[in-house]
Write a protein that holds these residues in place. Structure first.
Motif, PDB file in Angstrom:
ATOM      1  N   THR A  29       0.824  -1.209   0.000  1.00  0.00           N
ATOM      2  CA  THR A  29       0.000   0.000   0.000  1.00  0.00           C
ATOM      3  C   THR A  29       0.855   1.255   0.000  1.00  0.00           C
ATOM      4  OG1 THR A  29      -1.700  -1.190   1.235  1.00  0.00           O
ATOM      5  CG2 THR A  29      -1.849   1.209   1.220  1.00  0.00           C
ATOM      6  N   LEU A  30       1.861   1.283   0.851  1.00  0.00           N
ATOM      7  CA  LEU A  30       2.722   2.460   0.943  1.00  0.00           C
ATOM      8  C   LEU A  30       3.487   2.701  -0.353  1.00  0.00           C
ATOM      9  CD1 LEU A  30       3.871   4.670   2.811  1.00  0.00           C
ATOM     10  CD2 LEU A  30       5.688   3.064   3.374  1.00  0.00           C
ATOM     11  N   LEU A  31       4.096   1.655  -0.901  1.00  0.00           N
ATOM     12  CA  LEU A  31       4.885   1.818  -2.122  1.00  0.00           C
ATOM     13  C   LEU A  31       4.014   2.189  -3.320  1.00  0.00           C
ATOM     14  CD1 LEU A  31       7.392  -1.119  -1.677  1.00  0.00           C
ATOM     15  CD2 LEU A  31       7.943   1.310  -1.727  1.00  0.00           C
ATOM     16  N   LEU A  32       2.833   1.595  -3.420  1.00  0.00           N
ATOM     17  CA  LEU A  32       1.940   1.950  -4.534  1.00  0.00           C
ATOM     18  C   LEU A  32       1.433   3.375  -4.400  1.00  0.00           C
ATOM     19  CD1 LEU A  32      -0.040  -1.373  -4.975  1.00  0.00           C
ATOM     20  CD2 LEU A  32       1.636  -0.385  -6.542  1.00  0.00           C
ATOM     21  N   LEU A  33       1.131   3.804  -3.180  1.00  0.00           N
ATOM     22  CA  LEU A  33       0.681   5.182  -2.965  1.00  0.00           C
ATOM     23  C   LEU A  33       1.771   6.173  -3.355  1.00  0.00           C
ATOM     24  CD1 LEU A  33      -1.527   7.076  -1.848  1.00  0.00           C
ATOM     25  CD2 LEU A  33      -0.394   6.874   0.359  1.00  0.00           C
ATOM     26  N   VAL A  34       2.984   5.918  -2.905  1.00  0.00           N
ATOM     27  CA  VAL A  34       4.102   6.797  -3.261  1.00  0.00           C
ATOM     28  C   VAL A  34       4.330   6.787  -4.773  1.00  0.00           C
ATOM     29  CG1 VAL A  34       6.609   7.061  -3.062  1.00  0.00           C
ATOM     30  CG2 VAL A  34       5.234   6.659  -1.020  1.00  0.00           C
ATOM     31  N   GLY A  68       7.148  -0.734  -9.080  1.00  0.00           N
ATOM     32  CA  GLY A  68       7.612  -2.100  -9.314  1.00  0.00           C
ATOM     33  C   GLY A  68       7.624  -2.930  -8.040  1.00  0.00           C
ATOM     34  N   PHE A  69       8.255  -2.406  -6.990  1.00  0.00           N
ATOM     35  CA  PHE A  69       8.287  -3.130  -5.725  1.00  0.00           C
ATOM     36  C   PHE A  69       6.903  -3.207  -5.098  1.00  0.00           C
ATOM     37  CE2 PHE A  69      12.886  -2.328  -5.824  1.00  0.00           C
ATOM     38  CZ  PHE A  69      13.350  -3.589  -5.472  1.00  0.00           C
ATOM     39  N   GLY A  70       6.099  -2.162  -5.276  1.00  0.00           N
ATOM     40  CA  GLY A  70       4.741  -2.184  -4.739  1.00  0.00           C
ATOM     41  C   GLY A  70       3.900  -3.294  -5.349  1.00  0.00           C
ATOM     42  N   PHE A  71       4.008  -3.486  -6.650  1.00  0.00           N
ATOM     43  CA  PHE A  71       3.241  -4.551  -7.300  1.00  0.00           C
ATOM     44  C   PHE A  71       3.753  -5.934  -6.896  1.00  0.00           C
ATOM     45  CE2 PHE A  71       1.873  -1.304 -10.495  1.00  0.00           C
ATOM     46  CZ  PHE A  71       0.533  -1.400 -10.204  1.00  0.00           C
ATOM     47  N   VAL A  72       5.052  -6.071  -6.709  1.00  0.00           N
ATOM     48  CA  VAL A  72       5.587  -7.363  -6.255  1.00  0.00           C
ATOM     49  C   VAL A  72       5.078  -7.668  -4.857  1.00  0.00           C
ATOM     50  CG1 VAL A  72       7.696  -8.573  -5.559  1.00  0.00           C
ATOM     51  CG2 VAL A  72       7.608  -7.375  -7.742  1.00  0.00           C
ATOM     52  N   TYR A  73       5.112  -6.685  -3.954  1.00  0.00           N
ATOM     53  CA  TYR A  73       4.601  -6.907  -2.600  1.00  0.00           C
ATOM     54  C   TYR A  73       3.092  -7.134  -2.606  1.00  0.00           C
ATOM     55  CZ  TYR A  73       9.000  -6.025  -0.235  1.00  0.00           C
ATOM     56  OH  TYR A  73      10.286  -6.118   0.216  1.00  0.00           O
ATOM     57  N   LEU A  74       2.384  -6.483  -3.514  1.00  0.00           N
ATOM     58  CA  LEU A  74       0.942  -6.725  -3.625  1.00  0.00           C
ATOM     59  C   LEU A  74       0.672  -8.171  -4.038  1.00  0.00           C
ATOM     60  CD1 LEU A  74      -1.960  -5.554  -3.607  1.00  0.00           C
ATOM     61  CD2 LEU A  74      -1.615  -5.029  -6.028  1.00  0.00           C
ATOM     62  N   LEU A  75       1.409  -8.656  -5.023  1.00  0.00           N
ATOM     63  CA  LEU A  75       1.240 -10.051  -5.443  1.00  0.00           C
ATOM     64  C   LEU A  75       1.572 -11.004  -4.301  1.00  0.00           C
ATOM     65  CD1 LEU A  75       2.743  -9.949  -9.040  1.00  0.00           C
ATOM     66  CD2 LEU A  75       0.356 -10.315  -8.418  1.00  0.00           C
ATOM     67  N   CYS A  76       2.641 -10.728  -3.568  1.00  0.00           N
ATOM     68  CA  CYS A  76       3.006 -11.592  -2.440  1.00  0.00           C
ATOM     69  C   CYS A  76       1.962 -11.513  -1.334  1.00  0.00           C
ATOM     70  CB  CYS A  76       4.373 -11.191  -1.896  1.00  0.00           C
ATOM     71  SG  CYS A  76       5.739 -11.592  -2.991  1.00  0.00           S
ATOM     72  N   ALA A  77       1.369 -10.346  -1.108  1.00  0.00           N
ATOM     73  CA  ALA A  77       0.383 -10.183  -0.053  1.00  0.00           C
ATOM     74  C   ALA A  77      -0.885 -10.976  -0.334  1.00  0.00           C
ATOM     75  CB  ALA A  77       0.037  -8.708   0.133  1.00  0.00           C
ATOM     76  N   VAL A  78      -1.226 -11.173  -1.602  1.00  0.00           N
ATOM     77  CA  VAL A  78      -2.431 -11.925  -1.934  1.00  0.00           C
ATOM     78  C   VAL A  78      -2.146 -13.400  -2.199  1.00  0.00           C
ATOM     79  CG1 VAL A  78      -3.675  -9.912  -2.799  1.00  0.00           C
ATOM     80  CG2 VAL A  78      -2.373 -11.329  -4.391  1.00  0.00           C
ATOM     81  N   GLY A  79      -0.878 -13.819  -2.060  1.00  0.00           N
ATOM     82  CA  GLY A  79      -0.555 -15.226  -2.157  1.00  0.00           C
ATOM     83  C   GLY A  79       0.076 -15.685  -3.446  1.00  0.00           C
ATOM     84  N   VAL A  80       0.400 -14.763  -4.341  1.00  0.00           N
ATOM     85  CA  VAL A  80       1.084 -15.122  -5.581  1.00  0.00           C
ATOM     86  C   VAL A  80       2.569 -14.804  -5.371  1.00  0.00           C
ATOM     87  CG1 VAL A  80       1.262 -14.733  -8.064  1.00  0.00           C
ATOM     88  CG2 VAL A  80      -0.954 -14.518  -6.923  1.00  0.00           C
ATOM     89  N   TYR A  81       3.322 -15.800  -4.944  1.00  0.00           N
ATOM     90  CA  TYR A  81       4.722 -15.563  -4.603  1.00  0.00           C
ATOM     91  C   TYR A  81       5.578 -15.612  -5.855  1.00  0.00           C
ATOM     92  CZ  TYR A  81       3.027 -16.057   0.075  1.00  0.00           C
ATOM     93  OH  TYR A  81       2.320 -15.861   1.230  1.00  0.00           O
TER      94      TYR A  81
END
Length: 82
Positions: A29-34, A68-81
């Motif tokens: 959330t933080l990285l995507l907002l920034v 880029g990092f925000g989308f990777v963390y978003l994918l990991c947060a929803v279970g797509v590692y």
């Protein structure tokens, strides 16, 4: 007979992620907002002359990295590692 690689594998420490699993939604959330705020700033930046190009590059690179990092963390947060 256990191979040398299997011995080393069993003795290796467990992987510990740099950002804990509980913090990944917050980091996303933080990285995507920034990233989106920097993208908006990029779109309204003066684009004339070399100083405008420097400003654009100075805003575009952090925005791209943050998204880029925000989308990777978003994918990991929803279970797509990835």
């Amino acid at each position: 007979m256990v191979s040398q690689i299997a011995k080393q594998w069993s003795l290796a420490p467990a992987y510990v992620p740099a950002v804990s699993i509980q913090m990944q939604p917050f980091a996303a959330t933080l990285l995507l907002l920034v990233g989106f705020l920097l993208t908006a700033l990029f779109s309204i930046t003066d684009k004339k002359g070399m100083s405008g190009l420097g400003k654009q590059i100075a805003i575009a690179i952090p925005a791209s990295v943050s998204l880029g990092f925000g989308f990777v963390y978003l994918l990991c947060a929803v279970g797509v590692y990835v």
